[in-house]
Design an enzyme around this catalytic site. Structure first.
Site, PDB file in Angstrom:
ATOM      1  N   HIS A  87       0.825  -1.276  -0.071  1.00 11.55           N
ATOM      2  CA  HIS A  87      -0.081  -0.049  -0.009  1.00 11.55           C
ATOM      3  C   HIS A  87       0.901   1.359   0.170  1.00 11.55           C
ATOM      4  CE1 HIS A  87      -3.998  -1.690   1.667  1.00 11.55           C
ATOM      5  NE2 HIS A  87      -3.552  -2.348   0.591  1.00 11.55           N
ATOM      6  N   TYR A 116      -9.189   5.242   7.843  1.00 12.04           N
ATOM      7  CA  TYR A 116      -9.371   5.388   9.170  1.00 12.04           C
ATOM      8  C   TYR A 116     -10.410   6.468   9.389  1.00 12.04           C
ATOM      9  CZ  TYR A 116      -4.828   2.966  10.235  1.00 12.04           C
ATOM     10  OH  TYR A 116      -4.005   2.024  10.466  1.00 12.04           O
ATOM     11  N   PRO A 142      -3.766  -0.105  19.004  1.00 12.34           N
ATOM     12  CA  PRO A 142      -3.739  -0.472  17.864  1.00 12.34           C
ATOM     13  C   PRO A 142      -4.046   0.532  16.519  1.00 12.34           C
ATOM     14  CG  PRO A 142      -5.685  -1.491  18.348  1.00 12.34           C
ATOM     15  CD  PRO A 142      -5.200  -0.705  19.642  1.00 12.34           C
ATOM     16  N   LYS A 158       1.117  -0.140  15.174  1.00 10.39           N
ATOM     17  CA  LYS A 158       2.561  -0.560  15.541  1.00 10.39           C
ATOM     18  C   LYS A 158       2.708  -1.636  16.523  1.00 10.39           C
ATOM     19  CE  LYS A 158       3.993   3.349  13.293  1.00 10.39           C
ATOM     20  NZ  LYS A 158       4.087   2.711  12.079  1.00 10.39           N
ATOM     21  N   TYR A 198       3.654   6.590  10.101  1.00 12.42           N
ATOM     22  CA  TYR A 198       3.003   5.675   9.822  1.00 12.42           C
ATOM     23  C   TYR A 198       3.721   4.392   8.973  1.00 12.42           C
ATOM     24  CZ  TYR A 198      -1.223   2.695   8.662  1.00 12.42           C
ATOM     25  OH  TYR A 198      -2.254   1.862   8.451  1.00 12.42           O
TER      26      TYR A 198
HETATM   27  P1  RFL Z   1       2.429 -12.166  21.425  1.00 11.82           P
HETATM   28  O1  RFL Z   1       1.908 -11.882  20.229  1.00 11.82           O
HETATM   29  O2  RFL Z   1       1.263 -11.639  22.667  1.00 11.82           O
HETATM   30  O3  RFL Z   1       2.965 -13.496  21.855  1.00 11.82           O
HETATM   31  C1  RFL Z   1       3.169 -13.990  23.299  1.00 11.82           C
HETATM   32  C2  RFL Z   1       3.477 -15.391  23.244  1.00 11.82           C
HETATM   33  O4  RFL Z   1       4.060 -15.720  24.587  1.00 11.82           O
HETATM   34  C3  RFL Z   1       3.158 -16.827  24.954  1.00 11.82           C
HETATM   35  N1  RFL Z   1       3.151 -16.808  26.540  1.00 11.82           N
HETATM   36  C4  RFL Z   1       3.877 -17.674  27.495  1.00 11.82           C
HETATM   37  N2  RFL Z   1       4.427 -18.834  26.766  1.00 11.82           N
HETATM   38  C5  RFL Z   1       5.102 -19.550  27.790  1.00 11.82           C
HETATM   39  N3  RFL Z   1       4.876 -19.129  29.221  1.00 11.82           N
HETATM   40  C6  RFL Z   1       4.107 -18.159  29.605  1.00 11.82           C
HETATM   41  N4  RFL Z   1       3.971 -18.065  30.973  1.00 11.82           N
HETATM   42  C7  RFL Z   1       3.515 -17.347  28.651  1.00 11.82           C
HETATM   43  N5  RFL Z   1       2.786 -16.225  28.638  1.00 11.82           N
HETATM   44  C8  RFL Z   1       2.469 -15.864  27.418  1.00 11.82           C
HETATM   45  C9  RFL Z   1       1.569 -16.664  24.590  1.00 11.82           C
HETATM   46  O5  RFL Z   1       0.697 -17.525  24.448  1.00 11.82           O
HETATM   47  C10 RFL Z   1       2.225 -16.064  22.984  1.00 11.82           C
HETATM   48  O6  RFL Z   1       2.133 -17.026  22.232  1.00 11.82           O
HETATM   49  O7  RFL Z   1       3.458 -10.902  21.902  1.00 11.82           O
HETATM   50  P2  RFL Z   1       4.700 -10.468  20.678  1.00 11.82           P
HETATM   51  O8  RFL Z   1       5.310 -11.720  20.280  1.00 11.82           O
HETATM   52  O9  RFL Z   1       5.406  -9.451  21.385  1.00 11.82           O
HETATM   53  O10 RFL Z   1       3.828  -9.918  19.475  1.00 11.82           O
HETATM   54  C11 RFL Z   1       3.311  -8.886  19.681  1.00 11.82           C
HETATM   55  C12 RFL Z   1       1.835  -8.549  18.780  1.00 11.82           C
HETATM   56  O11 RFL Z   1       1.225  -9.798  18.694  1.00 11.82           O
HETATM   57  C13 RFL Z   1       1.085  -7.162  19.300  1.00 11.82           C
HETATM   58  O12 RFL Z   1       1.786  -6.272  19.425  1.00 11.82           O
HETATM   59  C14 RFL Z   1      -0.024  -6.921  18.304  1.00 11.82           C
HETATM   60  O13 RFL Z   1      -0.643  -8.003  17.738  1.00 11.82           O
HETATM   61  C15 RFL Z   1      -0.934  -6.003  18.904  1.00 11.82           C
HETATM   62  N6  RFL Z   1      -2.130  -5.978  18.395  1.00 11.82           N
HETATM   63  C16 RFL Z   1      -2.342  -5.729  17.262  1.00 11.82           C
HETATM   64  N7  RFL Z   1      -1.448  -4.733  16.758  1.00 11.82           N
HETATM   65  C17 RFL Z   1      -1.473  -3.857  15.641  1.00 11.82           C
HETATM   66  O14 RFL Z   1      -0.527  -3.574  15.256  1.00 11.82           O
HETATM   67  N8  RFL Z   1      -2.995  -4.036  15.048  1.00 11.82           N
HETATM   68  C18 RFL Z   1      -3.995  -4.831  15.597  1.00 11.82           C
HETATM   69  O15 RFL Z   1      -4.870  -4.905  14.971  1.00 11.82           O
HETATM   70  C19 RFL Z   1      -3.739  -5.380  16.853  1.00 11.82           C
HETATM   71  N9  RFL Z   1      -4.800  -6.066  17.176  1.00 11.82           N
HETATM   72  C20 RFL Z   1      -3.326  -6.656  19.152  1.00 11.82           C
HETATM   73  C21 RFL Z   1      -4.542  -6.732  18.726  1.00 11.82           C
HETATM   74  C22 RFL Z   1      -3.012  -7.356  20.153  1.00 11.82           C
HETATM   75  C23 RFL Z   1      -4.162  -8.130  20.987  1.00 11.82           C
HETATM   76  N10 RFL Z   1      -3.705  -8.700  22.388  1.00 11.82           N
HETATM   77  C24 RFL Z   1      -2.435  -8.699  22.764  1.00 11.82           C
HETATM   78  C25 RFL Z   1      -4.702  -9.237  23.147  1.00 11.82           C
HETATM   79  C26 RFL Z   1      -5.542  -7.518  18.872  1.00 11.82           C
HETATM   80  C27 RFL Z   1      -5.277  -8.144  20.366  1.00 11.82           C
HETATM   81  C28 RFL Z   1      -6.708  -8.780  20.749  1.00 11.82           C
HETATM   82  C1  PHB Z   2      -5.739  -4.762  11.003  1.00  9.26           C
HETATM   83  O1  PHB Z   2      -5.847  -4.998   9.707  1.00  9.26           O
HETATM   84  O2  PHB Z   2      -6.280  -5.637  12.010  1.00  9.26           O
HETATM   85  C2  PHB Z   2      -5.408  -3.257  11.174  1.00  9.26           C
HETATM   86  C3  PHB Z   2      -4.900  -2.458  10.619  1.00  9.26           C
HETATM   87  C4  PHB Z   2      -4.445  -1.016  11.090  1.00  9.26           C
HETATM   88  C5  PHB Z   2      -4.511  -0.896  12.083  1.00  9.26           C
HETATM   89  C6  PHB Z   2      -5.134  -1.869  13.117  1.00  9.26           C
HETATM   90  C7  PHB Z   2      -5.444  -2.916  12.689  1.00  9.26           C
HETATM   91  O3  PHB Z   2      -4.239   0.444  12.712  1.00  9.26           O
END
Ligand code: RFL
Ligand code: PHB
Length: 389
Positions: free
Chosen positions: A72, A200, A292, A296, A384
């Site tokens: 994009h 957005y 989110p 980032k 961004y």
């Molecule tokens: P993760 O992906 O949470 O992975 C951590 C892993 O550690 C495991 N774990 C353990 N393992 C062993 N022993 C323990 N005691 C443990 N405790 C936990 C977990 O099971 C898991 O597999 O962290 P990581 O790798 O730092 O990655 C970060 C990203 O996942 C996160 O920043 C993003 O996904 C945040 N986030 C979003 N970011 C965006 O940029 N756009 C989004 O739309 C977006 N949606 C989200 C999200 C995070 C969410 N969370 C954390 C609830 C939506 C949700 C629901």
């Molecule tokens: C997504 O596609 O899940 C998404 C994209 C942009 C954002 C957050 C989530 O800022």
């Protein structure tokens, strides 16, 4: 069992770190609490900065991303009356790639399996020990049986609820937090996205986001109260609310269909400092959370892993501790800039019920400034697409 780097958590941070270390000849084992299927069932982020794409190239886990990811060059910001396309590519020379975090995780897991690296899923009660000394180790259980993993370093890639940060001695860490009074209700559906770029949208009813996973799969979000009950949201109610928050010409174009996933994510800003304690290093959500809005979270996990993997490789190849000593400061400098941008974008686009009339006018002025000023748009685009590592 013994390895050089014990990694707690098989999210994107842990898996990417494992592959980058492996490519440099550093052995590692991942200990994960959940099953592989559970980890692959989580629907999260979707926008990858170029820095993360480059790291996936380095990790040799990017073939499918280059085939299927959508590049994009622009992104849209909308209010009910106005739409603005920010041409990120013209303003910065850079682009972002739309490719789901779930797919990044799947690709990294496949690369890890092909490399023959060990991952222990379904573990319980992982605890890091003696990381303030020379010989740290991890204890945990598999099928009720106690195990011990000896190592040189422990990488806490175990997310916000992980054990590594929680195991730190009282007083050794300082935390900074802001909790927002709303969350995002997200729907994934196999319908074509309303636009070929993300939109957005700010509206009097609250924020909405039109995103996608492919040309046939859409991801949409609407702002909801933090304590919202997901059972109150039928698919129909979601599509109606989404359309009310979009400019009329966009709303008209939305294709609806049955949701294949629906969830509410809370919004939070959080940083724990420092990110290193002796031979224990925190990376990704284990150390910081962003709302989110700026897309980032995943990208910050990748930039931490960039600094940490290079520092560990430098330790093993050059016997230098310089990268490890600077890891926390280096990572936090970039983390705070992303915290600022994510907070700013959240403030710009959401409805804040507690805001007074002055606050409401400021928010409108902020939006007008972005819409009217190329300098403001350049600043937005620079953040961004991702600040340099
Ligand atoms: P993760 O992906 O949470 O992975 C951590 C892993 O550690 C495991 N774990 C353990 N393992 C062993 N022993 C323990 N005691 C443990 N405790 C936990 C977990 O099971 C898991 O597999 O962290 P990581 O790798 O730092 O990655 C970060 C990203 O996942 C996160 O920043 C993003 O996904 C945040 N986030 C979003 N970011 C965006 O940029 N756009 C989004 O739309 C977006 N949606 C989200 C999200 C995070 C969410 N969370 C954390 C609830 C939506 C949700 C629901
Ligand atoms: C997504 O596609 O899940 C998404 C994209 C942009 C954002 C957050 C989530 O800022």
């Amino acid at each position: 069992m013994r390895t050089q780097v014990a990694i707690v958590g098989s999210g994107p941070a842990g898996l990417l770190l494992g592959q980058l270390l492996h490519e440099a000849g550093v052995d590692n084992v991942i200990v994960e609490r959940k099953s592989k299927e559970y980890v692959l069932g989580r629907i999260r982020a979707g926008v990858l900065e170029q820095g993360l794409v480059d790291l996936l190239d380095e990790a040799k886990a990017s073939d499918r991303l280059h085939r299927e990811g959508l590049v994009h060059h622009g992104v849209e910001i909308a209010s009910i009356e106005r739409r603005l396309r920010i041409d990120m590519h013209a303003l910065t020379g850079k682009a972002v790639t739309v490719y789901g975090q779930t797919e990044v995780t799947r690709d990294l897991m496949a690369a890890r399996e092909a490399s023959g690296l060990k991952t222990l899923y379904d573990t319980e009660n992982a605890v890091p020990h003696d990381y303030d000394g020379e010989k740290p180790y991890l204890t945990f259980e598999v099928d009720g049986e106690a195990r011990r993993l000896d190592c040189d370093f422990i990488a806490g890639c175990d997310g916000y609820h992980g054990i590594c940060r929680q195991s730190l001695p009282e007083g050794s860490s300082r935390t900074f937090e802001r909790v927002y009074p709303f969350g995002w209700l997200g729907v994934l559906a196999d319908v074509p996205p309303v636009s070929h770029e993300l939109i957005y949208a700010q509206s009097p009813r609250g924020f909405a986001l039109c995103s996608m996973r492919s040309t046939t799969r859409s991801r949409y979000y609407v702002q909801v109260p933090a304590d919202e009950d997901i059972a109150a949201w039928s698919d129909e109610a979601f599509w109606d609310e989404l359309r009310r928050r979009l400019p009329p010409d966009v709303a008209e174009g939305v294709t609806t269909g049955p949701s294949i996933e629906k969830s509410i994510a809370p919004l939070r800003s959080f940083v724990a400092e420092p990110m290193r304690f002796g031979r224990l290093f925190l990376a990704g959500d284990a150390a910081h959370i962003v709302p989110p809005t700026g897309a980032k979270g995943l990208n910050l996990a990748a930039s931490d892993v960039n600094y940490l993997s290079k520092a560990l490789v430098e330790h093993y190849h050059e016997r230098s501790s310089s990268g490890l000593d600077h890891y926390s400061d280096r990572a936090l400098r970039r983390v705070w800039k992303a915290e600022r941008f994510s907070w700013w974008m959240t403030s710009l686009l959401h409805r804040f019920d507690q805001t007074d009339a002055f606050g409401e006018r400021l928010q409108l002025a902020e939006m007008a400034y972005l819409m009217d000023s190329e300098a403001a748009q350049a600043s937005f685009a620079e953040n961004y697409v991702g600040l340099p590592y």
